[in-house]
Design a protein around this motif. Structure first.
Motif, PDB file in Angstrom:
ATOM      1  N   TRP A 197      72.601  26.464  48.573  1.00 24.08           N
ATOM      2  CA  TRP A 197      71.631  26.333  47.473  1.00 24.08           C
ATOM      3  C   TRP A 197      72.338  26.531  46.130  1.00 24.08           C
ATOM      4  O   TRP A 197      72.093  25.801  45.173  1.00 24.08           O
ATOM      5  N   ALA A 198      73.201  27.538  46.095  1.00 26.99           N
ATOM      6  CA  ALA A 198      73.842  27.933  44.834  1.00 26.99           C
ATOM      7  C   ALA A 198      74.721  26.844  44.240  1.00 26.99           C
ATOM      8  O   ALA A 198      74.881  26.770  43.016  1.00 26.99           O
ATOM      9  N   VAL A 199      75.314  25.998  45.083  1.00 21.50           N
ATOM     10  CA  VAL A 199      76.167  24.930  44.549  1.00 21.50           C
ATOM     11  C   VAL A 199      75.410  23.613  44.395  1.00 21.50           C
ATOM     12  O   VAL A 199      75.745  22.795  43.533  1.00 21.50           O
ATOM     13  N   THR A 206      75.056  21.317  40.737  1.00 20.81           N
ATOM     14  CA  THR A 206      75.714  20.013  40.906  1.00 20.81           C
ATOM     15  C   THR A 206      74.743  18.885  40.607  1.00 20.81           C
ATOM     16  O   THR A 206      75.096  17.903  39.936  1.00 20.81           O
ATOM     17  N   PHE A 207      73.522  19.016  41.083  1.00 17.53           N
ATOM     18  CA  PHE A 207      72.515  17.993  40.770  1.00 17.53           C
ATOM     19  C   PHE A 207      72.259  17.922  39.273  1.00 17.53           C
ATOM     20  O   PHE A 207      72.232  16.834  38.688  1.00 17.53           O
ATOM     21  N   TYR A 208      72.083  19.078  38.641  1.00 14.62           N
ATOM     22  CA  TYR A 208      71.864  19.096  37.196  1.00 14.62           C
ATOM     23  C   TYR A 208      73.016  18.406  36.466  1.00 14.62           C
ATOM     24  O   TYR A 208      72.802  17.601  35.556  1.00 14.62           O
ATOM     25  N   ALA A 209      74.243  18.757  36.850  1.00 13.50           N
ATOM     26  CA  ALA A 209      75.428  18.234  36.161  1.00 13.50           C
ATOM     27  C   ALA A 209      75.530  16.715  36.299  1.00 13.50           C
ATOM     28  O   ALA A 209      75.817  16.009  35.320  1.00 13.50           O
ATOM     29  N   TYR A 249      68.358  30.088  39.479  1.00 19.71           N
ATOM     30  CA  TYR A 249      68.626  31.170  40.425  1.00 19.71           C
ATOM     31  C   TYR A 249      67.589  32.280  40.271  1.00 19.71           C
ATOM     32  O   TYR A 249      67.102  32.843  41.265  1.00 19.71           O
ATOM     33  N   ALA A 250      67.283  32.617  39.017  1.00 18.70           N
ATOM     34  CA  ALA A 250      66.335  33.694  38.748  1.00 18.70           C
ATOM     35  C   ALA A 250      64.954  33.361  39.297  1.00 18.70           C
ATOM     36  O   ALA A 250      64.263  34.243  39.840  1.00 18.70           O
ATOM     37  N   ILE A 251      64.539  32.115  39.165  1.00 13.22           N
ATOM     38  CA  ILE A 251      63.234  31.699  39.681  1.00 13.22           C
ATOM     39  C   ILE A 251      63.181  31.888  41.193  1.00 13.22           C
ATOM     40  O   ILE A 251      62.207  32.427  41.744  1.00 13.22           O
ATOM     41  N   VAL A 252      64.246  31.452  41.879  1.00 16.63           N
ATOM     42  CA  VAL A 252      64.301  31.610  43.339  1.00 16.63           C
ATOM     43  C   VAL A 252      64.291  33.092  43.707  1.00 16.63           C
ATOM     44  O   VAL A 252      63.590  33.522  44.627  1.00 16.63           O
ATOM     45  N   SER A 258      75.468  21.337  27.495  1.00 20.28           N
ATOM     46  CA  SER A 258      76.107  22.592  27.100  1.00 20.28           C
ATOM     47  C   SER A 258      75.311  23.809  27.562  1.00 20.28           C
ATOM     48  O   SER A 258      75.827  24.924  27.581  1.00 20.28           O
ATOM     49  N   TRP A 259      74.060  23.587  27.940  1.00 21.08           N
ATOM     50  CA  TRP A 259      73.210  24.662  28.426  1.00 21.08           C
ATOM     51  C   TRP A 259      73.144  24.710  29.949  1.00 21.08           C
ATOM     52  O   TRP A 259      72.320  25.442  30.521  1.00 21.08           O
ATOM     53  N   LEU A 260      74.000  23.940  30.595  1.00 21.28           N
ATOM     54  CA  LEU A 260      73.961  23.858  32.052  1.00 21.28           C
ATOM     55  C   LEU A 260      74.095  25.221  32.743  1.00 21.28           C
ATOM     56  O   LEU A 260      73.349  25.510  33.690  1.00 21.28           O
ATOM     57  N   PRO A 261      75.012  26.100  32.301  1.00 24.95           N
ATOM     58  CA  PRO A 261      75.070  27.432  32.932  1.00 24.95           C
ATOM     59  C   PRO A 261      73.760  28.204  32.817  1.00 24.95           C
ATOM     60  O   PRO A 261      73.353  28.889  33.763  1.00 24.95           O
ATOM     61  N   VAL A 262      73.109  28.073  31.660  1.00 28.19           N
ATOM     62  CA  VAL A 262      71.836  28.770  31.466  1.00 28.19           C
ATOM     63  C   VAL A 262      70.762  28.198  32.390  1.00 28.19           C
ATOM     64  O   VAL A 262      69.989  28.939  33.014  1.00 28.19           O
TER      65      VAL A 262
END
Length: 200
Positions: free
Chosen positions: A137-139, A143-146, A182-185, A172-176
């Protein structure tokens, strides 16, 4: 007619595809080994089983763990090769046609949708958090967003100019975006499973 996307190589995306693909593939490999262990001995003690809540046995033995008629980790073993190959090819200077990027994005969209479904099944139906599944899930999520933001901002996926500008700004906000996801999950898992109570 010139290509709508820039000729420069998306170095950040390229490196991330290789890293994410390798991590995702290893997680799928580890889950496959655990599935083999269960086939050999249904009572085997799995290395990813830490508690009633944090385990992979329930996920592997459920119908959700073989939703297409074969163990889900096999999808990972085959699917995660693609980001690694694409990333390495880009590092080597390859340039892909628009249709290739659209197919690749469609593949990542399927992976993202499948992961969201698996998260819901794991939390709301099985009541477990599978360690190696969570690595996947974490990757998958970033990856989909990017990939989606890349094809939108470069015009590989046709979209209005405003959408392209928004995608460029969001890159540029991809990490956020990833941390928020992650926080939602994590919040959903806590509300549904009371994860913190099992740690103390």
């Amino acid at each position: 007619m010139s290509s709508p996307h820039p000729r420069t190589r998306p170095l950040g995306l390229t490196i991330w595809l290789v890293i994410a693909g390798a991590v995702g593939w290893y997680a799928a490999f580890a889950l496959t080994i655990e599935r083999f262990a269960l086939l050999v001995d249904p009572d085997a003690s799995l290395s990813c089983d830490f508690s009633v809540l944090v385990q992979c046995r329930a996920n592997l033995e459920s119908w959700q763990g073989s939703v297409f008629g074969f163990p889900n980790p096999i999808l990972g073993l085959t699917g995660w090769i693609a980001p690694v190959v694409v990333g390495m090819a880009l590092l080597a200077g390859a340039r892909f046609a628009r249709w290739f990027w659209l197919l690749f994005t469609a593949g990542m969209a399927f992976a993202f949708g499948f992961v969201i479904w698996l998260i819901s099944q794991s939390i709301f139906v099985l009541g477990t958090l599978c360690p190696w599944c969570m690595v996947t899930w974490a990757v998958t999520i970033p990856t989909f967003y990017a990939v989606l933001l890349h094809v939108l901002r470069t015009g590989l996926l046709p979209a209005p100019r405003g959408v392209r500008r928004a995608a460029s700004a969001l890159t540029s906000w991809l990490p956020v975006l990833t941390v928020v996801s992650y926080a939602i999950v994590a919040v959903i898992a806590q509300v549904r499973l009371d994860v913190l109570a099992t740690l103390f």
